[in-house]
Design a protein around this motif. Structure first.
Motif, mmCIF file in Angstrom:
data_model
loop_
_atom_site.group_PDB
_atom_site.id
_atom_site.type_symbol
_atom_site.label_atom_id
_atom_site.label_comp_id
_atom_site.label_asym_id
_atom_site.label_seq_id
_atom_site.Cartn_x
_atom_site.Cartn_y
_atom_site.Cartn_z
ATOM 1 N N ALA A 11 0.757 -1.181 -0.065
ATOM 2 C CA ALA A 11 0.076 0.054 0.196
ATOM 3 C C ALA A 11 1.201 1.386 -0.044
ATOM 4 N N GLN A 12 2.021 1.105 0.722
ATOM 5 C CA GLN A 12 2.991 2.343 0.802
ATOM 6 C C GLN A 12 3.551 2.715 -0.451
ATOM 7 N N LYS A 13 4.018 1.334 -1.101
ATOM 8 C CA LYS A 13 4.544 1.550 -2.607
ATOM 9 C C LYS A 13 3.763 2.309 -3.641
ATOM 10 N N ALA A 14 2.435 1.871 -3.448
ATOM 11 C CA ALA A 14 1.543 2.388 -4.468
ATOM 12 C C ALA A 14 1.278 3.868 -4.299
ATOM 13 N N TRP A 15 1.250 4.213 -2.871
ATOM 14 C CA TRP A 15 0.948 5.529 -2.577
ATOM 15 C C TRP A 15 2.321 6.377 -2.891
ATOM 16 N N ALA A 16 3.465 5.866 -2.513
ATOM 17 C CA ALA A 16 4.800 6.564 -3.042
ATOM 18 C C ALA A 16 4.725 6.818 -4.472
ATOM 19 N N ASN A 17 4.505 5.853 -5.402
ATOM 20 C CA ASN A 17 4.238 6.002 -6.798
ATOM 21 C C ASN A 17 3.428 6.990 -7.172
ATOM 22 N N ARG A 18 2.182 7.286 -6.489
ATOM 23 C CA ARG A 18 0.995 8.126 -7.023
ATOM 24 C C ARG A 18 1.790 9.358 -6.543
ATOM 25 N N GLU A 19 2.264 9.757 -5.518
ATOM 26 C CA GLU A 19 2.973 11.016 -5.096
ATOM 27 C C GLU A 19 4.317 11.313 -6.024
ATOM 28 N N LEU A 20 4.807 10.613 -6.286
ATOM 29 C CA LEU A 20 6.060 10.696 -7.305
ATOM 30 C C LEU A 20 5.635 11.113 -8.573
ATOM 31 N N PHE A 21 4.572 10.244 -9.181
ATOM 32 C CA PHE A 21 4.117 10.540 -10.473
ATOM 33 C C PHE A 21 3.435 12.105 -10.505
ATOM 34 N N ASP A 22 2.642 12.234 -9.466
ATOM 35 C CA ASP A 22 2.146 13.674 -9.552
ATOM 36 C C ASP A 22 3.186 14.765 -9.525
ATOM 37 N N VAL A 23 4.412 14.485 -8.705
ATOM 38 C CA VAL A 23 5.424 15.581 -9.014
ATOM 39 C C VAL A 23 5.831 15.760 -10.222
ATOM 40 N N PRO A 70 12.811 -0.775 -25.112
ATOM 41 C CA PRO A 70 13.891 0.158 -26.036
ATOM 42 C C PRO A 70 13.047 1.577 -25.974
ATOM 43 N N GLU A 71 11.656 1.565 -25.876
ATOM 44 C CA GLU A 71 11.035 2.920 -26.122
ATOM 45 C C GLU A 71 10.933 3.590 -24.832
ATOM 46 N N THR A 72 10.640 4.743 -24.557
ATOM 47 C CA THR A 72 10.227 5.552 -23.495
ATOM 48 C C THR A 72 8.793 5.653 -23.304
ATOM 49 N N PRO A 73 8.109 5.210 -22.535
ATOM 50 C CA PRO A 73 6.627 5.698 -22.717
ATOM 51 C C PRO A 73 6.229 7.193 -21.942
ATOM 52 N N GLU A 74 5.115 7.365 -22.447
ATOM 53 C CA GLU A 74 4.838 9.018 -22.019
ATOM 54 C C GLU A 74 4.304 8.779 -20.761
ATOM 55 N N LEU A 75 4.798 9.772 -19.748
ATOM 56 C CA LEU A 75 4.464 9.970 -18.482
ATOM 57 C C LEU A 75 3.085 9.347 -17.932
ATOM 58 N N GLY A 76 2.054 10.067 -18.624
ATOM 59 C CA GLY A 76 0.678 9.727 -18.075
ATOM 60 C C GLY A 76 0.378 8.320 -18.464
ATOM 61 N N GLU A 77 0.707 7.682 -19.467
ATOM 62 C CA GLU A 77 0.341 6.342 -19.926
ATOM 63 C C GLU A 77 1.365 5.358 -18.919
ATOM 64 N N LEU A 78 2.547 5.693 -18.452
ATOM 65 C CA LEU A 78 3.273 4.886 -17.567
ATOM 66 C C LEU A 78 2.531 4.811 -16.091
ATOM 67 N N HIS A 79 2.346 6.228 -15.897
ATOM 68 C CA HIS A 79 1.425 6.392 -14.564
ATOM 69 C C HIS A 79 0.301 5.425 -14.449
ATOM 70 N N PHE A 80 -0.430 5.183 -15.477
ATOM 71 C CA PHE A 80 -1.550 4.298 -15.558
ATOM 72 C C PHE A 80 -1.137 2.960 -15.238
ATOM 73 N N ALA A 81 -0.364 2.379 -16.184
ATOM 74 C CA ALA A 81 0.214 1.245 -15.994
ATOM 75 C C ALA A 81 0.912 0.880 -14.811
ATOM 76 N N VAL A 82 1.717 1.742 -14.038
ATOM 77 C CA VAL A 82 2.191 1.357 -12.741
ATOM 78 C C VAL A 82 0.764 1.314 -11.624
ATOM 79 N N ALA A 83 0.021 2.282 -11.756
ATOM 80 C CA ALA A 83 -1.160 2.230 -10.797
ATOM 81 C C ALA A 83 -2.028 0.726 -11.065
ATOM 82 N N GLU A 84 -2.053 0.213 -12.277
ATOM 83 C CA GLU A 84 -2.810 -1.092 -12.352
ATOM 84 C C GLU A 84 -1.872 -2.130 -11.683
ATOM 85 N N THR A 85 -0.533 -1.987 -11.975
ATOM 86 C CA THR A 85 0.471 -3.050 -11.603
ATOM 87 C C THR A 85 0.333 -2.964 -10.020
ATOM 88 N N ASP A 86 0.404 -1.747 -9.412
ATOM 89 C CA ASP A 86 0.361 -1.695 -7.824
ATOM 90 C C ASP A 86 -1.093 -2.266 -7.296
#
Length: 167
Positions: A11-23, A70-86
């Motif tokens: 839960a802390q990992k998911a919270w920390a990820n959200r905080e970091l992506f927001d910044v 190899p490719e770098t995702p767009e930040l918003g797309e990555l944030h969504f994918a990370v949130a789903e994984t969390d």
């Protein structure tokens, strides 16, 4: 490690990820394009490793040939994918038994080497790996004079349970 602690840490990992992506979303990309790119690559690396270990936990094959894409995702797309994984990890930990946590799984690293870890060790690796690299991203933010969020378990616990402040 208890399931209660694992649940709290994910839960802390998911919270920390959200905080970091927001910044990260608040950073002016044109002004700091190279540093933002480095930070997104690092966040993507965390995501890829999370997905690799998710596959190992499920005893499934994954399509990754390296610990980043190899490719770098767009930040918003990555944030969504990370949130789903969390969310997936939080759900997984909520349902796993103590016996399953101790089960050893054989898998293959992306470099082709064989590995064996318990499910509990894999989960702990996902937690510590993500924390380490969020710290790297925090340093990138500091380098461009942006204050990173405080990625602290103590802060998370007291936000989640404010009554702890009145002990």
């Amino acid at each position: 490690m208890s399931k209660k602690i694992l649940s709290s840490l994910f839960a802390q990992k998911a919270w920390a990820n959200r905080e970091l992506f927001d910044v990260m979303a608040s950073v002016s990309a044109p002004e700091h394009a190279d540093r933002v790119h480095t930070a997104i690559r690092t966040l993507n690396h965390i995501y890829v490793v999370d997905r690799i270990f998710r596959a190992h936990l499920l005893r499934e094959k994954h399509a990754y040939t390296a610990t980043n894409t190899p490719e770098t995702p767009e930040l918003g797309e990555l944030h969504f994918a990370v949130a789903e994984t969390d969310i997936w990890f939080e759900d997984y930990v909520s349902k796993i038994s103590d016996q399953e946590l101790g089960e050893s799984l054989v898998f293959q690293f992306t470099d082709g080497d064989a590995g064996t870890m318990t499910r509990e060790e894999m989960l702990l690796h996902v937690l510590t790996h993500g924390s380490y690299h969020r710290g790297n991203v925090g340093q990138v933010l500091k380098d461009i004079s942006v204050a990173p969020p405080r990625d602290l378990l103590t802060k998370f616990l007291h936000i989640r349970e404010p009554a702890r402040r009145h002990a």
